[in-house]
Design a protein around this motif. Structure first.
Motif, short mmCIF file in Angstrom:
data_model
loop_
_atom_site.label_atom_id
_atom_site.label_comp_id
_atom_site.label_asym_id
_atom_site.label_seq_id
_atom_site.Cartn_x
_atom_site.Cartn_y
_atom_site.Cartn_z
N GLN A 168 61.35 10.22 103.21
CA GLN A 168 62.64 10.71 102.72
C GLN A 168 62.50 11.35 101.35
O GLN A 168 63.13 12.38 101.06
CB GLN A 168 63.64 9.56 102.65
CG GLN A 168 64.21 9.15 104.00
CD GLN A 168 65.29 8.10 103.86
OE1 GLN A 168 65.54 7.57 102.78
NE2 GLN A 168 65.94 7.78 104.97
N THR A 169 61.68 10.76 100.49
CA THR A 169 61.47 11.33 99.16
C THR A 169 60.76 12.67 99.26
O THR A 169 61.02 13.59 98.48
CB THR A 169 60.64 10.37 98.29
OG1 THR A 169 61.26 9.09 98.29
CG2 THR A 169 60.55 10.86 96.85
N TRP A 170 59.91 12.80 100.22
CA TRP A 170 59.17 14.04 100.45
C TRP A 170 60.07 15.12 101.07
O TRP A 170 60.12 16.25 100.61
CB TRP A 170 57.99 13.74 101.37
CG TRP A 170 57.15 14.89 101.79
CD1 TRP A 170 57.41 15.76 102.82
CD2 TRP A 170 55.90 15.30 101.24
NE1 TRP A 170 56.40 16.68 102.95
CE2 TRP A 170 55.45 16.42 101.98
CE3 TRP A 170 55.10 14.84 100.19
CZ2 TRP A 170 54.25 17.07 101.71
CZ3 TRP A 170 53.90 15.48 99.92
CH2 TRP A 170 53.49 16.58 100.67
N VAL A 183 61.85 9.00 92.02
CA VAL A 183 60.89 9.93 92.61
C VAL A 183 59.56 9.86 91.88
O VAL A 183 58.48 9.89 92.50
CB VAL A 183 61.45 11.38 92.55
CG1 VAL A 183 60.37 12.39 92.93
CG2 VAL A 183 62.65 11.51 93.48
N SER A 211 60.74 5.55 103.63
CA SER A 211 61.22 5.84 102.28
C SER A 211 60.36 6.90 101.61
O SER A 211 60.87 7.76 100.87
CB SER A 211 61.26 4.57 101.43
OG SER A 211 59.96 4.03 101.27
N SER A 255 59.72 15.07 87.99
CA SER A 255 61.06 14.99 88.54
C SER A 255 62.05 14.39 87.53
O SER A 255 61.67 13.60 86.66
CB SER A 255 61.04 14.12 89.81
OG SER A 255 62.34 13.86 90.27
N SER A 262 64.28 12.41 88.46
CA SER A 262 64.60 11.10 89.02
C SER A 262 63.45 10.11 88.78
O SER A 262 62.31 10.36 89.18
CB SER A 262 64.86 11.23 90.53
OG SER A 262 64.91 9.96 91.15
N GLY A 293 64.55 16.54 99.60
CA GLY A 293 63.38 15.87 99.07
C GLY A 293 62.61 16.83 98.19
O GLY A 293 62.92 18.03 98.12
N TYR A 307 56.86 7.59 93.07
CA TYR A 307 56.09 7.98 94.25
C TYR A 307 54.94 8.92 93.91
O TYR A 307 54.07 9.16 94.75
CB TYR A 307 57.00 8.66 95.28
CG TYR A 307 57.92 7.71 96.01
CD1 TYR A 307 57.52 7.08 97.17
CD2 TYR A 307 59.20 7.45 95.53
CE1 TYR A 307 58.36 6.21 97.85
CE2 TYR A 307 60.06 6.59 96.19
CZ TYR A 307 59.64 5.98 97.35
OH TYR A 307 60.48 5.11 98.01
#
Length: 480
Positions: A387-389, A288, A384, A283, A285, A410, A291
C-alpha cells in the motif's frame, strides 16, 4: 402483471413475471411434475422459478443461461430414456438443493431402474482438498485452493459494497461429473483471471478422484479438458490493461499473484531506482520514511518481498558479510514459513558495500530482534508495504454528505503520476531490477552470474535467457 416472453428455441418456455425469471413446462410434462409435487396440476403447466438461484429478468445474460437450461431439460424429458436422463433433484442443471432434492431418494417412476448417480463436483473437490493440503504449503492452500478456486466452484463473488461474498448464479458444486453439457455451459460463463489455472486444477482433481476409486462409474470422462475452453492469445497491451474483478477495476499488478510476477521480468532503470529510494527517504510522511530502509534493501538484494519481513539479526553475519535467507512471511496466514523454493540461500556482500552500511545503521538503531519491524516490534505485513508503494482506496464523506471513493497515491504511483519515472511496476519488481542490473554489469563474468543466481534463488540459465536475452543456442557453440 403481464409476463414478459422472449423468442423461444424449445417448448420449455423462458418467461419473466416482474423481475422473476421462470421456466414453463408444456402439458406433456405435466404427469412427471404431478408425481414430483404429489398433487394434481389440474391441466395447468408447471413453472420453475429461477430467482432463488441467482437469475434476474433484468440481466440479458441470465435470459441466455435460462434458455440453455430449458433446452437441456427438454432434451432430457423428451428422450426415449428420459427416466434415466432427467434429474429430479435438478442438481444436474445446476439448480440442486431446492424442494425436490430429497425426492430422488424415494421417487421410482413406472418401469424405471435408477442407476447410481455419479458424484458431484463438490464431492470430488472436497476429497481433492483433503489430499492437496498435505502436499502444498499452507499459504498457497489457503489462498489458491480454499479461497480462490473454491469460491469459483461454489459461485461466490466478493461484493465490494457489502464487504461480503454473494452468489453469482454460476456455481458448479452440485453438478454431477457425468453431466458434461451443463458443466461446459456454466464453466464457459465463468469470468476469472485464474480460469486456466482453475480448469487445470479441476482436471487434476478429476484424475485424482478416478485414481482413488472415488468415481461411481470408472468410465466417466474428464469434463474439464482445457481445449473446450481455449481462448485467443493475449496481447501485451491486453495483458497490462486494467481488469474488472468482482465489479471493481484493478490495475494488472493488483491481479497477478507471485507466480505471475515471478515471470514478469520487467525492471526499473538504475536512475529510477535512485529516484524511488530518495522519494521514500525524503517523504513528508514519517510513516512512509519508516519503509525507506526496507525498500532500499529490496533493491540491494533482489530478495522476494516476503523474505525480508521475517529476517532477524541472527540471519545477518557481519564477520563473514552474509545474509541467510531461510524463511518468508505468509501474506494470508501471517506466519513464518520456509522460502518459496524451500531452500536456504546465502547472500554475500562486500566490506565497503552500501548494503553493509545500511544494515549496520539499522542494527545500531534497533531494539528488536527483527531487522525490519513495525512500530510495535512485530512483523511488517506485505499488504502494508504494498500500500505504501502503490497506494490504496478509501471511502470519504464529502461536505454535502455524499460518499465517494478516494485514491491515496503510494510513493511509486505518485512518481509515475508526476512523470518522474517512466511507468509503474510492482514492489516485486525490485527483485527483477536487482537481477537485471547486476547481471548486465557482469554479463561476461560467469562466476558473478553464478553468484547472482545462487544468492537470488535462480539459475544461470534463467538469467542468461530471461534477463540478458542470451539464447541457449548461443551458449552451446564450441570455440573450436
Amino acid at each position: 402483471m403481464r409476463a414478459d416472453k422472449r423468442p423461444q428455441t424449445c417448448d420449455v418456455s423462458v418467461t419473466a413475471d416482474g423481475n422473476s425469471l421462470r421456466l414453463g413446462f408444456p402439458k406433456r410434462h405435466t404427469p412427471l411434475w404431478e408425481q414430483l409435487k404429489g398433487k394434481s396440476l389440474k391441466g395447468k403447466p408447471n413453472y420453475l422459478y429461477l430467482t432463488k438461484y441467482g437469475f434476474s429478468a433484468d440481466n440479458p445474460e441470465d435470459w441466455k443461461r435460462a434458455t440453455q437450461l430449458a433446452i437441456a431439460m427438454e432434451a432430457d424429458l423428451d428422450h426415449p430414456e428420459w427416466e434415466k436422463l432427467f434429474d429430479p433433484t435438478l442438481a444436474k442443471y445446476g439448480l440442486g438443493g431446492g424442494k425436490y432434492s430429497k425426492l430422488a431418494d424415494v421417487l421410482q417412476l413406472p418401469g424405471t431402474v435408477q442407476a447410481n448417480p455419479e458424484i458431484t463436483v463438490r464431492e470430488m473437490w472436497e476429497a481433492y482438498l483433503e489430499w492437496k493440503k498435505t502436499v502444498v504449503e499452507e499459504t498457497t492452500f489457503k489462498v489458491r485452493y480454499e479461497t480462490q478456486f473454491s469460491n469459483l466452484i461454489y459461485g461466490k463473488i466478493w461484493n465490494n459494497q457489502t464487504k461480503a461474498f454473494t452468489q453469482s448464479g454460476l456455481s458448479i458444486d452440485l453438478i454431477r461429473l457425468d453431466d458434461k453439457q451443463n458443466l461446459i455451459l456454466v464453466l464457459s460463463r465463468i469470468k476469472s483471471s485464474k480460469k486456466t489455472y482453475f480448469l487445470s486444477e479441476l482436471s487434476q482433481a478429476f484424475e485424482f478422484s478416478k485414481s482413488k476409486g472415488i468415481l461411481v462409474n470408472p468410465t466417466t470422462e474428464n469434463p474439464f479438458t482445457l481445449d473446450k475452453f481455449s481462448t485467443p492469445a493475449v496481447t501485451t497491451q491486453q495483458k497490462y490493461a486494467p481488469k474488472i474483478v468482482n465489479g471493481e477495476e484493478k490495475e494488472w499488478h493488483e491481479v497477478l499473484d507471485e507466480k505471475d510476477l515471478e515471470n514478469d521480468r520487467r525492471a526499473f532503470t538504475k536512475e529510477e531506482c535512485k529516484i524511488i529510494i530518495k522519494a521514500f527517504y525524503e517523504s513528508n510522511s514519517k510513516a512512509v520514511i519508516l519503509y525507506a530502509p526496507l525498500i532500499e534493501f529490496y533493491f540491494l538484494t533482489g530478495c522476494r518481498t516476503s523474505e525480508a519481513l521475517p529476517l532477524t539479526w541472527k540471519d545477518i553475519d557481519f564477520e563473514r558479510n552474509l545474509i541467510r535467507f531461510s524463511k518468508s512471511l505468509g501474506s494470508s496466514t501471517k506466519k513464518v514459513k520456509e522460502t518459496k523454493t524451500g531452500e536456504v540461500r546465502l547472500f554475500y556482500f562486500s566490506e565497503n558495500s552500501r548494503l553493509r552500511e545500511l544494515l549496520l545503521k539499522l542494527k545500531s538503531e534497533s531494539s528488536s530482534e527483527l531487522v525490519f519491524p513495525n512500530k510495535k516490534g512485530k512483523h511488517r505485513l506485505q499488504s502494508s508495504v504494498a500500500q505504501t508503494w502503490r497506494g490504496y482506496k478509501q471511502k470519504r464523506i464529502l461536505k454535502d454528505g455524499t460518499e465517494t471513493d478516494y485514491w491515496y497515491f503510494g510513493v511509486v504511483a505518485r512518481l509515475v503520476e508526476e512523470g518522474k519515472i517512466s511507468g509503474y511496476l510492482s514492489l516485486y519488481h525490485t527483485r527483477h531490477t536487482y537481477i537485471t542490473l547486476t547481471a548486465q554489469a557482469n554479463s561476461h563474468n560467469n562466476n558473478a552470474l553464478l553468484h547472482i543466481a545462487t544468492s537470488c534463488g535462480n539459475s544461470v540459465d534463467v538469467i542468461l535467457r530471461h534477463y540478458l536475452g542470451v539464447s541457449e543456442e548461443t551458449r552451446i557453440v564450441e570455440a573450436f
